[in-house]
Scaffold this active site. Structure first.
Site, PDB file in Angstrom:
ATOM      1  CE  LYS A   1     -58.261 -54.359 -80.986  1.00 48.70           C
ATOM      2  NZ  LYS A   1     -58.024 -53.287 -80.048  1.00 48.70           N
TER       3      LYS A   1
ATOM      4  N   GLY B   1     -60.704 -47.470 -78.761  1.00 46.75           N
ATOM      5  CA  GLY B   1     -60.999 -47.641 -77.341  1.00 46.75           C
ATOM      6  C   GLY B   1     -62.434 -48.062 -77.044  1.00 46.75           C
TER       7      GLY B   1
ATOM      8  CD  GLU C   1     -54.566 -57.274 -73.989  1.00 45.44           C
ATOM      9  OE1 GLU C   1     -54.611 -57.600 -75.165  1.00 45.44           O
ATOM     10  OE2 GLU C   1     -54.325 -56.121 -73.599  1.00 45.44           O
TER      11      GLU C   1
ATOM     12  CE  LYS D   1     -52.208 -44.991 -81.048  1.00 46.76           C
ATOM     13  NZ  LYS D   1     -52.092 -45.682 -82.336  1.00 46.76           N
TER      14      LYS D   1
ATOM     15  CD  GLU E   1     -51.671 -49.761 -81.969  1.00 47.70           C
ATOM     16  OE1 GLU E   1     -51.899 -48.654 -82.465  1.00 47.70           O
ATOM     17  OE2 GLU E   1     -52.476 -50.363 -81.216  1.00 47.70           O
TER      18      GLU E   1
ATOM     19  CG  ASN F   1     -54.030 -50.261 -85.703  1.00 47.42           C
ATOM     20  OD1 ASN F   1     -54.996 -50.958 -85.383  1.00 47.42           O
ATOM     21  ND2 ASN F   1     -53.513 -49.365 -84.895  1.00 47.42           N
TER      22      ASN F   1
ATOM     23  NE  ARG G   1     -56.722 -48.352 -88.859  1.00 48.62           N
ATOM     24  CZ  ARG G   1     -56.141 -47.627 -87.905  1.00 48.62           C
ATOM     25  NH1 ARG G   1     -55.287 -46.676 -88.239  1.00 48.62           N
ATOM     26  NH2 ARG G   1     -56.403 -47.825 -86.630  1.00 48.62           N
TER      27      ARG G   1
ATOM     28  NE  ARG H   1     -54.053 -38.708 -83.294  1.00 51.41           N
ATOM     29  CZ  ARG H   1     -54.574 -39.927 -83.404  1.00 51.41           C
ATOM     30  NH1 ARG H   1     -55.882 -40.090 -83.387  1.00 51.41           N
ATOM     31  NH2 ARG H   1     -53.789 -40.983 -83.525  1.00 51.41           N
TER      32      ARG H   1
HETATM   33  P1  ADP Z   1     -57.968 -49.769 -80.001  1.00 46.34           P
HETATM   34  O1  ADP Z   1     -57.783 -50.744 -81.119  1.00 46.34           O
HETATM   35  O2  ADP Z   1     -59.366 -49.674 -79.480  1.00 46.34           O
HETATM   36  O3  ADP Z   1     -57.328 -48.435 -80.275  1.00 46.34           O
HETATM   37  P2  ADP Z   1     -55.642 -50.757 -78.574  1.00 46.34           P
HETATM   38  O4  ADP Z   1     -55.462 -52.210 -78.362  1.00 46.34           O
HETATM   39  O5  ADP Z   1     -54.813 -50.099 -79.632  1.00 46.34           O
HETATM   40  O6  ADP Z   1     -57.188 -50.437 -78.791  1.00 46.34           O
HETATM   41  O7  ADP Z   1     -55.384 -49.985 -77.212  1.00 46.34           O
HETATM   42  C1  ADP Z   1     -55.612 -48.619 -77.090  1.00 46.34           C
HETATM   43  C2  ADP Z   1     -55.004 -48.125 -75.802  1.00 46.34           C
HETATM   44  O8  ADP Z   1     -55.596 -48.785 -74.683  1.00 46.34           O
HETATM   45  C3  ADP Z   1     -53.529 -48.400 -75.657  1.00 46.34           C
HETATM   46  O9  ADP Z   1     -52.753 -47.447 -76.310  1.00 46.34           O
HETATM   47  C4  ADP Z   1     -53.363 -48.353 -74.156  1.00 46.34           C
HETATM   48  O10 ADP Z   1     -53.365 -47.026 -73.685  1.00 46.34           O
HETATM   49  C5  ADP Z   1     -54.632 -48.997 -73.669  1.00 46.34           C
HETATM   50  N1  ADP Z   1     -54.432 -50.443 -73.456  1.00 46.34           N
HETATM   51  C6  ADP Z   1     -54.637 -51.436 -74.338  1.00 46.34           C
HETATM   52  N2  ADP Z   1     -54.360 -52.645 -73.789  1.00 46.34           N
HETATM   53  C7  ADP Z   1     -53.965 -52.399 -72.525  1.00 46.34           C
HETATM   54  C8  ADP Z   1     -53.558 -53.238 -71.411  1.00 46.34           C
HETATM   55  N3  ADP Z   1     -53.520 -54.557 -71.509  1.00 46.34           N
HETATM   56  N4  ADP Z   1     -53.236 -52.621 -70.250  1.00 46.34           N
HETATM   57  C9  ADP Z   1     -53.290 -51.266 -70.123  1.00 46.34           C
HETATM   58  N5  ADP Z   1     -53.679 -50.445 -71.112  1.00 46.34           N
HETATM   59  C10 ADP Z   1     -54.012 -50.997 -72.296  1.00 46.34           C
END
Ligand code: ADP
Length: 499
Positions: free
Chosen positions: A119, A168, A203, A240, A278, A293, A295, A341
């Site tokens: 990331k 998450g 972040e 999701k 994303e 991602n 993959r 899902r």
């Molecule tokens: P992972 O790789 O663990 O799935 P992601 O970076 O894809 O994590 O983020 C998963 C979810 O977390 C996002 O879809 C969103 O709902 C929430 N999220 C991620 N970053 C932020 C952010 N900076 N502010 C608010 N929500 C966030």
């Protein structure tokens, strides 16, 4: 440059192993399945040309056992390995091991995974290309003092995220500086134990955002195309549960700009294969790059339905050195697709995963409905892997038509033996804001209250389901237990006994 792929080892399990094998079969490619103790009777073994035992049920001893997987690939004469999603799918060291064996990894190169899968490195690349990223650190802070000064500069609330994260895990919102040090150490230890990488970065936490992602595919000849976006804002615990395409939240201008950023990122990193870029959209409609991602995604069928492209087929062709089957202008989009899902979980009670035996299951079918699953009567949902039962993907000429088909499919589902999130999903599909396309990732956070909908005990959904289950059990001489099956503690207890 072209390579021949005659036999593929699918280094995964469940619905995604089945789905990948089906495409292999349509291409005349032989398949090799691998399985753990838990999966000895899994449907993916019946679809595969041959099956090989990996080891005990914990993923570390089976689906993550690189030496064993490579040994099976060697002895079975596989030319290539498809990692699907999860497990070894985004692990660059695994890609290197596969290639050292003289095998083809169906996915991007190790170098591209290092650039975009991490990331922090991906954010750095996005910044270089002028793609807006969420304000925050690119490097993980090295001390609580540094974290505090970062917190001050980006402003609270901040979100802590594991650099190697997914699903998450390790993610934490910090609303005030006084909570930062404690939250940071918790996230770091969670990241270390989940991903063997304790780096956690910070972040700006975007309030009530939408999650929009763009599917890209790229070949080894330098062609990169996008297959449109997916809206993935309906989530629980940052995961999701409903995805759809197109997104109701973006106009043509933003759609084009997100797609263009995604294609540029992939092109810059020398990416090959299928990948997802994303983005997060704030309340004002500003889009920020979030992560890549590297993959196949769980929700890829939504895109397949709108474009008519079999993404797994493209992955295999790309790995064999072929060109993409279509150029960007040849890719057309039609209608609306939604995925739900279905999980074994106690949705009425904090979404806790639910274990037990599926005593009876009847999947819906009909026009515009696709089911991806590896769960059947007698399947066990255990503690070792993701408790997803199936994915329902519905398609319609319009969003209301796709939604109507989805609702009918969920209503028709018969699942007996475990609790499921079917009633939660139906409740979401009936929500006026969801129907109006007016939602964000905090949709459930805002609306969900325990007891909002009444979940039937142990997921008994219809009288027909109950009768069918009783008949199924009677056929197995277990009718006595069928009546006990109503008690959720019974199913969990059964899972305990089986372990
Ligand atoms: P992972 O790789 O663990 O799935 P992601 O970076 O894809 O994590 O983020 C998963 C979810 O977390 C996002 O879809 C969103 O709902 C929430 N999220 C991620 N970053 C932020 C952010 N900076 N502010 C608010 N929500 C966030």
């Amino acid at each position: 440059m072209k390579k021949i792929i005659r036999k593929i080892l699918i280094a995964n399990r469940g619905e995604i192993a089945v789905r990948v094998m089906r495409t292999c079969r349509t291409m005349g490619i032989a398949t090799v399945a691998v399985y753990s103790d838990w999966d000895k009777r899994s449907p993916h073994l019946r679809i595969a040309g041959e099956s090989h035992y990996l080891g005990p049920s914990p993923a570390r001893e089976s689906y993550l056992n690189v030496d064993k997987i490579l040994e099976i690939a060697r002895t079975s004469g596989a030319d290539a390995i498809h990692p699907c999603y999860g497990f070894l799918s985004e692990n660059p060291s695994f890609v290197e091991r596969v290639e050292k064996e003289g095998l083809i990894f169906i996915g991007p190169s190790a170098a591209a995974i290092r650039k975009l899968g991490d990331k922090t490195s991906a954010k750095e690349i996005a910044r270089t290309l002028g793609v807006p990223v969420v304000p925050g650190t690119v490097k993980a802070p090295s001390s609580p003092e540094e974290a505090r000064s970062v917190g001050k500069s980006i402003g609270y609330p901040v979100l802590l995220k594991a650099a190697a994260g997914g699903g998450g895990k390790g993610m934490r919102i910090v609303r005030e500086e006084k909570d930062l040090a404690g939250a940071l150490s918790l996230s770091m230890s969670e990241a270390k134990s989940s991903f063997s990488d304790g780096r956690v970065y910070m972040e700006k936490y975007i309030e009530d955002p939408r999650h929009i992602e763009v599917q890209v595919i790229a070949d080894a000849h330098g062609a990169v195309v996008h297959l449109g976006e997916r809206e993935c804002s309906i989530q629980r615990r940052y995961q999701k549960i409903i995805e759809e395409s197109p997104s109701e939240a973006i106009d043509e201008k933003l759609r084009r700009s997100l797609a263009e950023s995604a294609v540029r990122l992939a092109g810059y990193a020398g990416y090959t294969g299928a990948g997802t870029v994303e983005f997060i959209l704030d309340r004002e409609g500003n889009a920020y790059f979030m992560e890549v991602n590297t993959r196949l995604q769980v929700e890829h069928p939504v895109t397949e339905w709108r474009t008519g492209i079999d993404i797994v087929r493209e992955q295999i062709r790309i790995a064999a050195g072929e060109r993409l089957s279509r150029t960007q202008p040849e890719i057309t989009f039609s209608g609306h697709a939604i995925e739900c899902r279905i999980y074994a979980e106690d949705s009425a009670n904090g979404f806790l995963p639910y274990t037990g035996r599926i005593e009876h299951i009847a999947h819906p079918a009909g026009p515009g409905v696709r089911i991806d699953t590896a769960i059947e009567n007698g399947s066990d949902i255990g503690p070792y892997y993701d408790p997803m039962i199936s994915k329902v993907i519905s398609f319609g000429r319009s969003r209301p038509e796709a939604l109507a088909r989805m609702k009918e499919s969920l209503r028709a589902y018969e699942i007996y033996g475990v609790k499921t999130n079917l009633d939660l999903l139906l409740w979401i599909l009936d929500d006026p804001d969801f129907i109006a396309g007016n939602f964000d990732t905090n949709f459930l956070g805002r609306k969900y209250r325990p007891g909002l909908f009444t979940d039937p005990p142990a997921g008994i959904r219809t009288l027909a389901g109950l009768v069918a289950a009783a008949l199924h059990l009677a056929g197995e001489g277990r009718f006595e237990q069928a009546t006990d099956g109503c008690d959720p503690s019974w199913t969990s207890q059964r899972a305990e006994e089986m372990r």
